[in-house]
Motif scaffolding. Structure first.
Motif, PDB file in Angstrom:
ATOM      1  N   ASP A  54       0.612  -1.331  -0.222  1.00  0.00           N
ATOM      2  CA  ASP A  54       0.226  -0.311  -0.328  1.00  0.00           C
ATOM      3  C   ASP A  54       0.626   1.362   0.097  1.00  0.00           C
ATOM      4  OD1 ASP A  54      -1.951   2.629   0.584  1.00  0.00           O
ATOM      5  OD2 ASP A  54      -3.031   0.943   1.451  1.00  0.00           O
ATOM      6  N   THR A  55       0.744   2.214  -1.178  1.00  0.00           N
ATOM      7  CA  THR A  55       1.310   3.062  -1.559  1.00  0.00           C
ATOM      8  C   THR A  55       1.798   4.406   0.237  1.00  0.00           C
ATOM      9  OG1 THR A  55       1.323   3.197  -3.661  1.00  0.00           O
ATOM     10  CG2 THR A  55       2.325   4.994  -2.659  1.00  0.00           C
ATOM     11  N   SER A  56       0.422   4.357   0.829  1.00  0.00           N
ATOM     12  CA  SER A  56       0.348   5.564   1.849  1.00  0.00           C
ATOM     13  C   SER A  56       0.618   4.585   2.861  1.00  0.00           C
ATOM     14  CB  SER A  56      -1.256   5.448   1.996  1.00  0.00           C
ATOM     15  OG  SER A  56      -1.676   5.775   0.875  1.00  0.00           O
ATOM     16  N   SER A 124      -4.095  10.149  -3.516  1.00  0.00           N
ATOM     17  CA  SER A 124      -2.981   9.852  -3.003  1.00  0.00           C
ATOM     18  C   SER A 124      -2.607  11.033  -1.731  1.00  0.00           C
ATOM     19  CB  SER A 124      -1.929   9.613  -4.208  1.00  0.00           C
ATOM     20  OG  SER A 124      -1.233   9.081  -3.263  1.00  0.00           O
ATOM     21  N   TRP A 125      -1.986  12.592  -2.107  1.00  0.00           N
ATOM     22  CA  TRP A 125      -1.453  12.756  -1.034  1.00  0.00           C
ATOM     23  C   TRP A 125      -2.205  12.939   0.062  1.00  0.00           C
ATOM     24  CZ3 TRP A 125       2.212  16.917  -3.772  1.00  0.00           C
ATOM     25  CH2 TRP A 125       3.520  16.267  -4.922  1.00  0.00           C
ATOM     26  N   ARG A 127      -4.971  11.226   1.152  1.00  0.00           N
ATOM     27  CA  ARG A 127      -4.682  10.037   1.842  1.00  0.00           C
ATOM     28  C   ARG A 127      -3.468   9.721   2.402  1.00  0.00           C
ATOM     29  NH1 ARG A 127      -3.462   4.070   0.124  1.00  0.00           N
ATOM     30  NH2 ARG A 127      -5.529   3.069   1.295  1.00  0.00           N
ATOM     31  N   ALA A 128      -2.623  10.078   1.831  1.00  0.00           N
ATOM     32  CA  ALA A 128      -1.241  10.014   3.040  1.00  0.00           C
ATOM     33  C   ALA A 128      -1.357  10.929   4.436  1.00  0.00           C
ATOM     34  CB  ALA A 128      -0.122  10.517   2.136  1.00  0.00           C
ATOM     35  N   THR A 133      -5.584   7.514   7.514  1.00  0.00           N
ATOM     36  CA  THR A 133      -5.572   6.283   7.499  1.00  0.00           C
ATOM     37  C   THR A 133      -3.872   5.898   8.360  1.00  0.00           C
ATOM     38  OG1 THR A 133      -5.816   7.373   5.063  1.00  0.00           O
ATOM     39  CG2 THR A 133      -3.762   6.214   5.082  1.00  0.00           C
ATOM     40  N   SER A 135      -0.532   7.002   8.597  1.00  0.00           N
ATOM     41  CA  SER A 135       0.347   6.393   7.293  1.00  0.00           C
ATOM     42  C   SER A 135       1.305   7.061   8.641  1.00  0.00           C
ATOM     43  CB  SER A 135       0.377   7.275   6.467  1.00  0.00           C
ATOM     44  OG  SER A 135       1.972   7.405   5.446  1.00  0.00           O
ATOM     45  N   ALA A 138       3.167  10.063   6.953  1.00  0.00           N
ATOM     46  CA  ALA A 138       2.213  10.993   6.985  1.00  0.00           C
ATOM     47  C   ALA A 138       2.922  12.358   7.392  1.00  0.00           C
ATOM     48  CB  ALA A 138       1.547  11.335   7.368  1.00  0.00           C
ATOM     49  N   THR A 153      -1.986  16.374   8.992  1.00  0.00           N
ATOM     50  CA  THR A 153      -2.173  14.690  10.027  1.00  0.00           C
ATOM     51  C   THR A 153      -1.743  14.711  11.486  1.00  0.00           C
ATOM     52  OG1 THR A 153       0.097  15.646  10.479  1.00  0.00           O
ATOM     53  CG2 THR A 153      -0.368  14.813   8.592  1.00  0.00           C
ATOM     54  N   ILE A 191       5.264   7.722  -1.381  1.00  0.00           N
ATOM     55  CA  ILE A 191       4.218   8.160  -0.806  1.00  0.00           C
ATOM     56  C   ILE A 191       3.439   8.914  -1.732  1.00  0.00           C
ATOM     57  CG2 ILE A 191       5.796   9.555   0.964  1.00  0.00           C
ATOM     58  CD1 ILE A 191       2.687   7.943   2.202  1.00  0.00           C
TER      59      ILE A 191
END
Length: 552
Positions: A54-56, A124-125, A127-128, A133, A135, A138, A153, A191
């Motif tokens: 998962d990229t995030s 994507s950004w 979601r990060a 999420t 992450s 983050a 965040t 990310i």
């Protein structure tokens, strides 16, 4: 050791010019030709698992390395460490350096045929940095300086307030809080790679759990993933630069026993494998042998939440008791170097082109007398004569050997007992993230070429990756001055000096981390395989330039 390549990167295959080879050197055709299928296949042996695709969510180096095989971001590094375009064809910034505009390729597609658009980056950004999420990266997005990332965040603002906007399908605008001269260096990190919002939401909790739950916009597609065992990527026919990808398939098999992997290399079943120090004498004259100094720094993380390790004299005693030269030169013997520092060699240079390490001090250099002096103070302050500590490690043979050498060094101190606790890598990471450990042997590889990626990302009191829970206000203040918007953000000389002062405070004054070695890798590579590229910045192997040279 022969052919040690340091600094930014290297194309391993170009270095395989050794004379003298074993009788097995010409057997490596079975994996390359996929057992007669005619397809061009290269097989790698790996000693670690994929934790997440998962990229995030991915945060360990190897997972990020695998994500890079099937996703392209805006930009990337080339084999010389320079920033090059990927999805972005060109970019510009305003006079104040706070607004960037990226023009995107119009021929970039997802593997389901959807076009890659600016909206994919926005999603994507967002979601990060979304707290939902969770992450670990983050904070890294916030470190890049993107407007409102830090507030998002921390839950103070909505994700829609992030400073990223799709002006149209092929134009992405990014707004920063303040000018960040090295902002572009952040963007090769996965990310920042795009995600197809519709697909991710359709998959729900299953996203990135299996190959069928993934989409690719990069050079390869994940086609198989047998967790804890093997996985496979195949050439992506929809990739905009598919004609540049010279192999049809890359297979990966997990081999924690390097002897087994080396024998499979001899038999022609594996084309690329890492080998252990015990095997180096046997293969040093094989024309497929080489070694590399990577950007990974292995260090002991002393958990400051554990009562005795709150004592800095104990931490410094442990640091000075580690014989790093012995570990690197006599135990590992794979091109690794003793690390009496935390910022690695080859990471970054100053305005005069000098490597950070070239003009910086060293710390915690092996000195058993000094170790005993610090230990005597620690025992007095703690009111003890004996101490037992647990050392948490992951279950790879290289780590086990290193841990046993560290154990012997530390137990040479009077009254110190070290018990090694071995778990899987995933469990080791989980326990270190939740403070369920005492000493932990861990590593960090650079995401971008700047000392902040070690000194800030790892040891700021607020960082997700601050495993030792190091908390020093003076240290935090120094790093804040070097961060985007900080007092020294645009003053290179003062920023460099602050980094040096911070490293000294961390290692010499506080023993907040106990560095051990900068990792090297001894490797066997089929001489017919070219384009295995290893990057110090990013700390990963790139597979996009693999090619196969037929036997002459």
């Amino acid at each position: 050791m022969k052919n040690k390549i340091k600094f930014i990167s290297f194309a391993l295959a170009t270095m395989l010019l050794f004379t003298g080879c074993s009788s097995s050197n010409n057997k490596n055709s079975q994996s390359i030709e996929a057992s007669g299928s005619g397809e061009k296949v290269v097989t790698f042996a790996k000693d670690v698992d994929i934790i997440s695709l998962d990229t995030s969510l991915a945060s360990d180096g190897f997972s990020l390395e695998m994500i890079e095989t099937f996703t392209d971001g805006l930009v990337d590094y080339d084999k010389s460490g320079n920033i090059i375009p990927r999805i972005a064809t060109e970019w510009s910034k305003n006079d104040s350096g706070t607004v960037y505009k990226f023009n995107l390729r119009k021929d970039a597609k997802w593997s389901n045929g959807d076009p890659v658009t600016a909206k994919d980056f926005v999603y994507s950004w967002r979601r990060a940095v979304d707290p939902a999420t969770a992450s670990e990266y983050a904070g890294f997005v916030a470190d890049s300086g993107i407007k409102n990332a830090a507030d998002i965040t921390s839950g103070k603002r909505a994700i829609e307030d992030l400073g990223v906007k799709a002006l149209d399908d092929n134009t992405l605008e990014v707004t920063l809080e303040t000018a960040v001269p090295y902002f572009i260096k952040f963007l090769p990190v996965p990310i920042f790679n795009p995600l197809n919002e519709k697909f991710v939401k359709e998959q729900g909790d299953k996203y990135a759990q299996e190959p069928k739950n993934l989409l690719s916009n990069g050079p390869f597609i994940f086609s198989e993933w047998n967790k804890l065992n093997s996985w496979k990527i195949v050439k992506n026919p929809t990739y905009y630069a598919a004609n540049e990808i010279k192999v049809d398939e890359v297979d990966f098999v997990k081999r924690q026993d390097y002897s087994v992997a080396a024998l499979e290399f001899e038999k022609g079943n594996i084309d690329v494998t890492k080998i252990s120090s015990e095997l180096v004498p046997r293969y040093a004259n094989n024309k497929g042998f080489t070694s590399v100094l990577s950007g990974y720094v292995w260090y002991l993380s002393p958990n400051n939440q554990f009562e005795s390790l709150k004592n800095k004299n104990l931490r410094l005693a442990l640091g000075y008791a580690i014989d790093r030269d012995h570990i690197a030169n006599d135990i590992l013997k794979d091109g690794s170097e003793a690390a009496d520092y935390i910022v690695p060699k080859g990471l970054s240079t100053d305005a005069e082109g000098k490597d950070f390490r070239e003009t910086s001090s060293t710390f915690q250099t092996y000195n058993i007398d000094k170790a005993n002096e610090y230990l005597a103070k620690a025992k007095q302050e703690l009111g003890v004569t004996n101490l037992t500590l647990e050392l948490l490690i992951e279950d790879s043979s290289t780590v086990k050997k290193t841990a046993e050498a560290i154990q012997a060094d530390l137990q040479a101190l009077e009254g110190i007992t070290i018990n090694i606790v071995t778990v899987t890598k995933a469990e080791r990471l989980k326990r270190m993230k939740t403070d369920d450990y005492q000493l932990g042997l861990t590593r960090w590889g650079p995401n971008y070429g700047d000392p902040y990626d070690y000194l800030g990302t790892l040891f700021l009191s607020t960082s997700n990756f601050n495993y030792p829970k190091f908390n020093n206000p003076a240290y935090d203040e120094l790093l804040k001055k070097t961060a985007p918007g900080g007092q020294f953000a645009k003053d290179d000389a003062s920023r460099w000096s602050a980094f040096k002062e911070a490293e000294k405070l961390l290692l010499q004054d506080e023993g907040g981390a106990l560095p051990v070695y900068q990792a090297g890798e001894a490797m066997l590579i089929n001489p017919n395989v070219q384009g295995v590229e290893y990057f110090v910045v990013g700390g990963l192997i790139s597979y996009r330039n693999l090619s196969i040279q037929n036997d002459k």
